[in-house]
Design an enzyme around this catalytic site. Sequence first.
Site, PDB file in Angstrom:
ATOM      1  CB  CYS A   1       0.135   1.946   3.959  1.00 40.48           C
ATOM      2  SG  CYS A   1      -1.612   1.296   3.926  1.00 40.48           S
TER       3      CYS A   1
ATOM      4  CB  CYS B   1      -0.836  -0.126   1.172  1.00 39.30           C
ATOM      5  SG  CYS B   1      -2.001   1.629   1.414  1.00 39.30           S
TER       6      CYS B   1
END
Length: 105
Positions: free
Chosen positions: A33, A30
């Site tokens: 993230c 991600c």
Amino acid sequence: MPVTKATDADFQQLLTENKKVVVKYYADWCGNCRLFTPKFKRLSEAEQNQDILFLDVNAEHSPEARKRANVTTLPFFAVFEDGQLLETVSASKEEAVAGLISRLN
């Protein structure tokens, strides 16, 4: 306070031992993230958040911790007080996460 890595093995114990907890759920793949990591660290070091435990949980490797907050997308943030889920937000903006954390102050 530094951000602590947590897994299914210690997640429940950390919730039990700490009155206020903020969790960032992430995955290695991600990008958002990863981009949020320095912001989460900065929030954890803010003076007004010193009594809050900040946790990083890999959502792919910790399915039980993921279920506790009904994680649907990443990055995903949850606040717990006295072991109970208070609120969640799926966001990449620091302001949204800071607003979530303010529920604990």
